[in-house]
Design an enzyme around this catalytic site. Structure first.
Site, PDB file in Angstrom:
ATOM      1  N   ASP A  25       0.828  -1.207   0.000  1.00 50.09           N
ATOM      2  CA  ASP A  25       0.000   0.000   0.000  1.00 50.09           C
ATOM      3  C   ASP A  25       0.861   1.254   0.000  1.00 50.09           C
ATOM      4  O   ASP A  25       1.524   1.565   0.985  1.00 50.09           O
ATOM      5  CB  ASP A  25      -0.909  -0.011   1.230  1.00 50.09           C
ATOM      6  CG  ASP A  25      -1.875   1.160   1.257  1.00 50.09           C
ATOM      7  OD1 ASP A  25      -2.060   1.803   0.209  1.00 50.09           O
ATOM      8  OD2 ASP A  25      -2.444   1.442   2.325  1.00 50.09           O
ATOM      9  N   ASP A  38      -2.301   5.678  -5.508  1.00 49.46           N
ATOM     10  CA  ASP A  38      -2.415   4.811  -4.337  1.00 49.46           C
ATOM     11  C   ASP A  38      -2.667   3.371  -4.745  1.00 49.46           C
ATOM     12  O   ASP A  38      -3.741   3.026  -5.236  1.00 49.46           O
ATOM     13  CB  ASP A  38      -3.550   5.314  -3.441  1.00 49.46           C
ATOM     14  CG  ASP A  38      -3.678   4.497  -2.165  1.00 49.46           C
ATOM     15  OD1 ASP A  38      -2.759   3.723  -1.859  1.00 49.46           O
ATOM     16  OD2 ASP A  38      -4.705   4.637  -1.483  1.00 49.46           O
TER      17      ASP A  38
END
Length: 552
Positions: free
Chosen positions: A121, A329
Site C-alpha cells: 500500500d 495509491d
C-alpha cells in the site's frame, strides 16, 4: 546538460580553505567557506576565470536542489550497496480476490524467519503484522480459501527482535508510554465505524535478495522498524490483510525510507501491475528506464503522500480543461474523482459510448455508468481516457472498465470503474493496470511505462519468469469485477488540508460507506493511511452482492 564547472565544485568538499593563519608560532587556523559563498565565487573568478553568475543564489530553490543532488549522488555512490532489492521469496505480487483485491507479496522477517503474506500500500507508511494477538482477524489460510500456509510473528520467538523505546525518533506516542514499560506504543483510529489498530513498535530483520538476479544466493538481512499489532477492531477483524500490511509511503517509518537511510538501496521503488493477469512485480531501488514518462510529486510537508498534478484530460476526443491533484495509491482498487472532475469525465464517456445502459441496483453496485454487452469482445469501442500531468506527459487508462456476470457465470455487461468523491481524487489500481509505476522518492517524481511485468530488468531470477496463463473466467462462486473496488486511501487536496489525528500523524483513509465496509486487515496497522483497504474491501463486498442481484 550538467554544467561542468558547477559539477566540479559540487563534487568537491563543501568547505574550502582560502588561506592559513599563523598563531603564536604554534598552531594554524583555517578560514572555511561554503562552496557557493561570495568569497568562493570571487576566488574562482579571479583565480580560474570562471563565470560564477550561473551558480545558484543562496536560499533559492535551485540552491537547495543542487545541494540535494550533490548529497544524493554522493550517498548513491558511497552508500547504496545494491542497485535493486526485492523480497527473499521473489519479486512477484499477486492480486487475491479472496482477501479483497489488493496486491500481496510474501515476505520473511525475524530469526528464525517467519513467512507472511502482506498487502502492499503506497497510501500508508507503517509495515505492520499481526503479533501477540489479543484481538486479531483469523490467521488461518483456510478461513480465506487460500492454499498457502500463513504464519504469525512473535517478538519473543525471534532472536533478532528488539523493542523500539519511547525515546526513539520513530516513536510518535512518547506521551503515552507507561511507567512500567519503555516500549513505544502506536494506536490508530480510522474513519470507518469502530475500526482501529493498536500495538507496539519493534525492530527486526527483513530478508531481501538482489532484484536483478546478478548475485544468486545473496540474502540481505535488513534491519527495519514495524508494528507488532495486537488489537484490532471493526473491519480489521475479518479480511483484507490478515497477515499484515506493508506501507510504502514517504514518512520516516516506511520500509523504503529505512532501507535508503541505512544505505542498502536507492530511495526509489517500482511496482508493475498486470493488464490481463493477477501477477505483478515489485522492486526496491528501481528507478525505471530512460524512456519512461514522468511527472513531479506535489509534496505536502505536513502529510507527504504521492500526489501528482493534472492539467487537463481527454475522454475520446473531448478535452476537459481542469486542474486538480490526485494521489497514486496502490492500496485503492478503483479510481476516485472529486465531484466536478467526476461529472465531466463520466458525462463525456456516457455521451460517446454506443452500448445501451444496463439497469442495476445502485444500492449494491457503486458504479453509476454501466452498459449491456454479450461478452467482452462485443463491447463497442470505448472512449480512451487520458490525463495530461504536470510536466506535459500523458497517462492513459489502459483498462478503466470492470466486467459483470450473473449467478450462472453469464457475461452481463460492464461498468466504467470510476467513483465519485466529495473532495478527493485518487488514481487507483485499475488505472495503473498495464504499467510499471516508479515511485522515485529521491527525485520526487512518478514514472510510468507500459509493461507486461515479465520482461523487467530487475527480475529477481537469472532467467526470465514465464508468462502466466490467462486469468480464468469468474465462476458463479467467484463473481466479482475483474478490476476490484477499493476506497480512497488517504486525503488528497490542498496543502492546508487538516486531518484527524492518528498515532503516526498520518491522515486516515476515507471510507465511502462505513456501514457496508467488510472485514479489514486482521492485525494492527500503523495508522498511516490504511483506509485504502477499507473502501477497497467494502466496495468489493457490495459489488459481489450486486452482481448476484443484477436486474437484467
Amino acid at each position: 546538460m550538467e554544467n561542468p564547472t558547477l559539477s566540479l565544485i559540487c563534487h568537491t568538499i563543501l568547505l574550502l580553505s582560502l588561506g592559513f593563519r599563523y598563531s603564536n608560532g604554534q598552531s594554524y587556523s583555517l578560514q572555511m567557506y561554503h562552496k557557493f559563498s561570495h568569497e568562493v565565487k570571487e576566488w574562482m573568478t579571479s583565480r580560474h576565470g570562471l563565470d560564477t553568475q550561473t551558480w545558484p543564489m543562496e536560499g533559492s530553490n535551485e540552491y537547495y536542489k543542487t545541494l540535494h543532488h550533490h548529497d544524493s549522488a554522493r550517498h548513491g555512490r558511497n552508500l547504496a550497496e545494491y542497485s535493486s532489492l526485492t523480497f527473499a521469496e521473489g519479486n512477484e505480487t499477486i492480486e487475491l480476490q479472496q482477501l479483497g483485491f489488493l496486491f500481496y507479496t510474501v515476505v520473511q522477517v525475524g530469526t528464525p524467519n517467519v513467512t507472511l503474506l502482506v498487502a502492499l500500500d503506497t497510501g500508508s507508511d507503517l509495515f505492520w503484522v499481526p503479533c501477540d494477538c489479543q484481538q486479531c482477524a483469523p490467521t488461518s489460510a483456510a478461513s480465506y480459501g487460500l492454499e498457502i500456509n500463513l504464519q504469525t510473528y512473535s517478538p519473543s520467538a525471534s532472536q533478532t527482535s528488539k523493542p523500539v523505546t519511547c525515546n526513539n525518533t520513530l516513536c510518535d506516542l512518547q506521551n503515552q508510554c507507561s511507567k512500567s514499560s519503555d516500549q513505544c506504543p502506536y494506536n490508530v483510529t480510522y474513519l470507518s465505524e469502530n475500526t482501529s489498530t493498536a500495538g507496539t513498535l519493534v525492530e527486526d530483520v527483513l530478508y531481501l535478495i538482489p532484484g536483478d538476479g546478478s548475485q544468486n544466493g545473496t540474502v540481505v538481512k535488513a534491519p527495519i522498524t514495524f508494528g507488532c499489532g495486537s488489537v484490532q477492531t471493526g473491519t480489521f477483524l475479518e479480511a483484507a490483510a490478515p497477515n499484515g500490511l506493508l506501507g510504502l509511503g514517504i514518512e520516516p517509518i516506511s520500509v523504503p525510507t529505512i532501507l535508503h537511510k541505512s544505505g542498502i538501496v536507492s530511495n526509489s521503488f517500482s511496482m508493475c501491475f498486470p493488464a490481463n493477469t493477477s501477477s505483478g512485480r515489485f522492486a526496491f531501488g528501481d528507478k525505471g528506464s530512460s524512456d519512461q514518462k514522468e511527472t513531479p510529486f506535489i509534496i505536502n510537508k505536513l502529510h507527504p503522500t504521492y500526489n501528482i498534478g493534472v492539467q487537463e484530460f481527454y475522454v475520446g476526443n473531448a478535452l476537459v480543461k481542469t486542474q486538480f491533484q490526485a494521489l497514486f495509491d496502490t492500496g485503492t482498487s478503483f479510481t476516485y474523482l472529486a465531484d466536478s472532475v467526476y461529472k465531466s469525465l463520466t458525462s463525456n464517456y456516457h455521451l460517446q459510448t454506443q452500448d445501451t445502459p444496463l439497469t442495476i441496483d445502485r444500492s449494491s453496485v457503486p458504479f453509476e455508468y454501466c452498459y449491456n454487452a454479450r461478452n467482452r469482445q462485443s463491447i463497442k469501442q470505448g472512449r480512451k481516457i487520458t490525463f495530461n500531468f504536470n510536466g506535459g506527459n500523458n497517462f492513459s487508462a489502459i483498462q478503466p472498465l470492470i466486467f459483470l456476470r450473473d449467478t450462472t457465470g453469464k457475461f452481463v455487461g460492464y461498468c466504467l470503474a470510476v467513483l465519485q468523491s466529495s473532495s478527493i481524487s485518487i488514481i487507483g489500481q485499475n488505472f495503473m493496470a498495464g504499467y510499471q509505476i516508479v515511485f522515485d522518492r529521491d527525485e520526487l517524481k512518478l514514472g510510468w511505462k507500459e509493461a507486461n511485468c515479465y520482461d523487467l530488468q530487475y527480475s529477481s531470477s537469472s532467467a526470465p519468469a514465464p508468462a502466466p496463463a490467462p486469468a480464468p473466467a469468474p465462476t458463479p462462486s467467484n463473481i466479482t469485477p475483474i478490476q476490484s473496488p477499493l476506497g480512497p486511501s488517504s486525503v488528497v487536496g490542498s496543502p492546508d488540508t487538516s486531518y484527524p489525528s492518528s498515532s503516526r500523524g498520518s491522515p486516515p483513509k476515507q471510507s465511502v460507506s462505513p456501514d457496508a465496509l467488510p472485514a479489514k486487515p486482521n492485525s494492527t496497522s500503523d495508522g498511516t493511511h490504511l483506509s485504502s483497504f477499507f473502501l477497497h474491501s467494502a466496495l468489493s463486498f457490495i459489488v459481489a452482492i450486486a452482481i448476484l442481484t443484477i436486474i437484467l
